[in-house]
Scaffold this motif. Structure first.
Motif, PDB file in Angstrom:
ATOM      1  N   VAL A   1      13.357  22.341 -24.561  1.00  0.00           N
ATOM      2  CA  VAL A   1      11.952  22.619 -24.845  1.00  0.00           C
ATOM      3  C   VAL A   1      11.088  22.301 -23.633  1.00  0.00           C
ATOM      4  O   VAL A   1      11.261  21.251 -22.998  1.00  0.00           O
ATOM      5  CB  VAL A   1      11.460  21.791 -26.057  1.00  0.00           C
ATOM      6  CG1 VAL A   1       9.994  22.094 -26.344  1.00  0.00           C
ATOM      7  CG2 VAL A   1      12.314  22.058 -27.284  1.00  0.00           C
ATOM      8  N   ASP A   2      10.179  23.203 -23.324  1.00  0.00           N
ATOM      9  CA  ASP A   2       9.163  22.936 -22.308  1.00  0.00           C
ATOM     10  C   ASP A   2       8.145  21.989 -22.929  1.00  0.00           C
ATOM     11  O   ASP A   2       7.333  22.380 -23.766  1.00  0.00           O
ATOM     12  CB  ASP A   2       8.499  24.255 -21.912  1.00  0.00           C
ATOM     13  CG  ASP A   2       7.424  24.088 -20.851  1.00  0.00           C
ATOM     14  OD1 ASP A   2       7.003  22.931 -20.608  1.00  0.00           O
ATOM     15  OD2 ASP A   2       6.994  25.098 -20.276  1.00  0.00           O
ATOM     16  N   LEU A   3       8.180  20.724 -22.529  1.00  0.00           N
ATOM     17  CA  LEU A   3       7.362  19.692 -23.148  1.00  0.00           C
ATOM     18  C   LEU A   3       5.872  19.867 -22.880  1.00  0.00           C
ATOM     19  O   LEU A   3       5.043  19.281 -23.587  1.00  0.00           O
ATOM     20  CB  LEU A   3       7.805  18.312 -22.663  1.00  0.00           C
ATOM     21  CG  LEU A   3       9.245  17.906 -22.987  1.00  0.00           C
ATOM     22  CD1 LEU A   3       9.510  16.498 -22.462  1.00  0.00           C
ATOM     23  CD2 LEU A   3       9.517  17.974 -24.483  1.00  0.00           C
ATOM     24  N   SER A   4       5.509  20.677 -21.889  1.00  0.00           N
ATOM     25  CA  SER A   4       4.090  20.834 -21.579  1.00  0.00           C
ATOM     26  C   SER A   4       3.359  21.662 -22.625  1.00  0.00           C
ATOM     27  O   SER A   4       2.128  21.681 -22.641  1.00  0.00           O
ATOM     28  CB  SER A   4       3.921  21.486 -20.205  1.00  0.00           C
ATOM     29  OG  SER A   4       4.358  22.823 -20.223  1.00  0.00           O
ATOM     30  N   ILE A   5       4.100  22.325 -23.517  1.00  0.00           N
ATOM     31  CA  ILE A   5       3.452  23.156 -24.541  1.00  0.00           C
ATOM     32  C   ILE A   5       2.956  22.304 -25.704  1.00  0.00           C
ATOM     33  O   ILE A   5       1.782  22.362 -26.074  1.00  0.00           O
ATOM     34  CB  ILE A   5       4.418  24.235 -25.067  1.00  0.00           C
ATOM     35  CG1 ILE A   5       4.978  25.074 -23.913  1.00  0.00           C
ATOM     36  CG2 ILE A   5       3.709  25.122 -26.091  1.00  0.00           C
ATOM     37  CD1 ILE A   5       3.922  25.792 -23.120  1.00  0.00           C
ATOM     38  N   ALA A   6       3.824  21.510 -26.298  1.00  0.00           N
ATOM     39  CA  ALA A   6       3.447  20.723 -27.480  1.00  0.00           C
ATOM     40  C   ALA A   6       3.808  19.254 -27.349  1.00  0.00           C
ATOM     41  O   ALA A   6       3.605  18.485 -28.285  1.00  0.00           O
ATOM     42  CB  ALA A   6       4.105  21.314 -28.728  1.00  0.00           C
ATOM     43  N   GLY A   7       4.373  18.863 -26.216  1.00  0.00           N
ATOM     44  CA  GLY A   7       4.692  17.461 -26.001  1.00  0.00           C
ATOM     45  C   GLY A   7       6.076  17.075 -26.472  1.00  0.00           C
ATOM     46  O   GLY A   7       6.890  17.915 -26.855  1.00  0.00           O
ATOM     47  N   ASP A   8       6.339  15.760 -26.443  1.00  0.00           N
ATOM     48  CA  ASP A   8       7.628  15.253 -26.880  1.00  0.00           C
ATOM     49  C   ASP A   8       7.573  14.914 -28.371  1.00  0.00           C
ATOM     50  O   ASP A   8       6.604  15.255 -29.067  1.00  0.00           O
ATOM     51  CB  ASP A   8       8.049  14.048 -26.032  1.00  0.00           C
ATOM     52  CG  ASP A   8       7.104  12.853 -26.182  1.00  0.00           C
ATOM     53  OD1 ASP A   8       6.166  12.910 -27.020  1.00  0.00           O
ATOM     54  OD2 ASP A   8       7.301  11.847 -25.472  1.00  0.00           O
ATOM     55  N   LEU A   9       8.589  14.238 -28.867  1.00  0.00           N
ATOM     56  CA  LEU A   9       8.670  13.958 -30.299  1.00  0.00           C
ATOM     57  C   LEU A   9       7.491  13.120 -30.778  1.00  0.00           C
ATOM     58  O   LEU A   9       6.937  13.379 -31.860  1.00  0.00           O
ATOM     59  CB  LEU A   9       9.993  13.250 -30.627  1.00  0.00           C
ATOM     60  CG  LEU A   9      10.247  12.998 -32.118  1.00  0.00           C
ATOM     61  CD1 LEU A   9      10.279  14.307 -32.902  1.00  0.00           C
ATOM     62  CD2 LEU A   9      11.545  12.227 -32.305  1.00  0.00           C
ATOM     63  N   GLU A  10       7.084  12.127 -29.982  1.00  0.00           N
ATOM     64  CA  GLU A  10       5.949  11.304 -30.398  1.00  0.00           C
ATOM     65  C   GLU A  10       4.669  12.134 -30.487  1.00  0.00           C
ATOM     66  O   GLU A  10       3.866  11.964 -31.416  1.00  0.00           O
ATOM     67  CB  GLU A  10       5.764  10.130 -29.442  1.00  0.00           C
ATOM     68  CG  GLU A  10       6.876   9.092 -29.546  1.00  0.00           C
ATOM     69  CD  GLU A  10       6.583   7.843 -28.724  1.00  0.00           C
ATOM     70  OE1 GLU A  10       5.393   7.550 -28.484  1.00  0.00           O
ATOM     71  OE2 GLU A  10       7.545   7.172 -28.325  1.00  0.00           O
ATOM     72  N   ASP A  11       4.482  13.038 -29.540  1.00  0.00           N
ATOM     73  CA  ASP A  11       3.308  13.921 -29.587  1.00  0.00           C
ATOM     74  C   ASP A  11       3.340  14.796 -30.833  1.00  0.00           C
ATOM     75  O   ASP A  11       2.314  15.006 -31.493  1.00  0.00           O
ATOM     76  CB  ASP A  11       3.265  14.809 -28.342  1.00  0.00           C
ATOM     77  CG  ASP A  11       2.938  14.049 -27.069  1.00  0.00           C
ATOM     78  OD1 ASP A  11       2.145  13.095 -27.144  1.00  0.00           O
ATOM     79  OD2 ASP A  11       3.481  14.404 -26.016  1.00  0.00           O
ATOM     80  N   VAL A  12       4.518  15.325 -31.147  1.00  0.00           N
ATOM     81  CA  VAL A  12       4.660  16.178 -32.328  1.00  0.00           C
ATOM     82  C   VAL A  12       4.351  15.384 -33.594  1.00  0.00           C
ATOM     83  O   VAL A  12       3.641  15.863 -34.494  1.00  0.00           O
ATOM     84  CB  VAL A  12       6.076  16.779 -32.392  1.00  0.00           C
ATOM     85  CG1 VAL A  12       6.300  17.505 -33.722  1.00  0.00           C
ATOM     86  CG2 VAL A  12       6.299  17.748 -31.230  1.00  0.00           C
ATOM     87  N   GLU A  13       4.871  14.174 -33.667  1.00  0.00           N
ATOM     88  CA  GLU A  13       4.635  13.343 -34.860  1.00  0.00           C
ATOM     89  C   GLU A  13       3.153  13.001 -35.015  1.00  0.00           C
ATOM     90  O   GLU A  13       2.628  12.980 -36.139  1.00  0.00           O
ATOM     91  CB  GLU A  13       5.475  12.071 -34.768  1.00  0.00           C
ATOM     92  CG  GLU A  13       6.967  12.323 -34.943  1.00  0.00           C
ATOM     93  CD  GLU A  13       7.806  11.074 -34.712  1.00  0.00           C
ATOM     94  OE1 GLU A  13       8.972  11.059 -35.136  1.00  0.00           O
ATOM     95  OE2 GLU A  13       7.284  10.113 -34.084  1.00  0.00           O
ATOM     96  N   ILE A  14       2.482  12.759 -33.911  1.00  0.00           N
ATOM     97  CA  ILE A  14       1.038  12.495 -33.977  1.00  0.00           C
ATOM     98  C   ILE A  14       0.309  13.742 -34.457  1.00  0.00           C
ATOM     99  O   ILE A  14      -0.574  13.675 -35.327  1.00  0.00           O
ATOM    100  CB  ILE A  14       0.512  12.042 -32.597  1.00  0.00           C
ATOM    101  CG1 ILE A  14       1.045  10.649 -32.257  1.00  0.00           C
ATOM    102  CG2 ILE A  14      -1.022  12.047 -32.576  1.00  0.00           C
ATOM    103  CD1 ILE A  14       0.761  10.211 -30.830  1.00  0.00           C
TER     104      ILE A  14
END
Length: 273
Positions: free
Chosen positions: A193-206
């Motif tokens: 996954v390109d993390l710059s689109i939606a972030g990592d797992l912590e970003d997704v959970e937030i």
């Protein structure tokens, strides 16, 4: 150019730049009805119009036609409209997802088939994913089906471009798809996954409301491409905006104002919105 369209469709050839409207016009007030659908499909997919240069009013007729098809909830238009997702046109990415959302669940099978075909380009497939997101937003009864399709695509993350996987995750977040979290986590753990689109797992959970804040420092996602990624994120936000008129000065098929010589869609998406 543009001859042969009967009344009242011929009026769409003269409306011109839609940015002079604050909202989409009600095209049905022009006299367009279900009997107009066949001719509207022809206009929406008319390559002489879609690929025209310049700022003549006829250049904008396909855009007005696909909006009208959305307002008519024209199921017959789904496959023809899906077929032009790959056109080099910034307006298609902005507006066809909205049109599919207006048409509703009848657009799901064609969008799912398009997503499954890896021969289509990154951004056209991203537009199809946004179309599913718009359908789920406008038609809650179709949400589970749209979620399942995007989750199935993400389960095959190794087959996809990392940016496309990021777009899938972004759509799942906006669909409040908490049930997709295990699939998202696996794709992230696979470094697919390109993390710059939606972030990592912590970003997704937030973003999904599952945690209040990060427990680790936020990584610097793809710093070497920060300007490009910022432009991409602005473009994604622009696509998700309400279907109001666009206010920039860039024409349908104009070159990018940055001077690169490329079309705007292929160079600086989102910078003119």
């Amino acid at each position: 150019m543009g001859t042969g369209y009967p009344s009242p469709l011929d009026r769409l050839l003269t409306i011109g730049d839609p940015r002079r409207f604050t909202e989409w016009p009600n095209y049905l007030e022009f006299g367009l009805t279900e009997e107009s659908i066949t001719d509207l499909i022809q206009m929406a997919t008319d390559m002489n119009l879609n690929e025209a240069d310049g700022e003549s009013s006829e250049v904008w007729a396909p855009l007005h036609a696909w909006r009208a098809l959305g307002q008519l909830r024209a199921e017959q238009a789904v496959e023809p409209l899906v077929s032009i997702l790959n056109l080099d046109d910034d307006w298609i990415g902005d507006e066809l997802p909205v049109v599919f959302g207006m048409i509703g669940s009848n657009a799901i099978p064609a969008l799912a088939e398009y997503l499954a075909d890896a021969s289509h380009g990154l951004y056209p497939r991203g537009h199809a994913a946004f179309g599913l997101e718009k359908i789920a937003s406008s038609h809650p009864e179709a949400r589970s089906q749209c979620l399942e399709i995007l989750m199935d695509r993400l389960k095959r993350s190794s087959e996809n471009d990392p940016t496309l996987n990021g777009l899938f995750i972004s759509s799942l977040i906006h669909m409040k798809g908490r049930e997709a979290l295990p699939v998202i986590q696996k794709a992230l753990e696979a470094n697919a996954v390109d993390l710059s689109i939606a972030g990592d797992l912590e970003d997704v959970e937030i973003a999904m409301g599952l945690r209040q804040e990060r427990s680790t420092p936020r990584p610097d996602y793809n710093p070497e491409h920060s300007e490009l990624r910022a432009a991409l994120k602005r473009y994604i936000e622009h696509v998700r905006a309400e279907p109001k008129a666009q206010k920039g000065k860039i024409g349908r098929n104009d070159p990018c104002p940055c001077g690169s010589g490329k079309k705007y869609k292929k160079c600086c998406p989102g910078k003119g919105s």
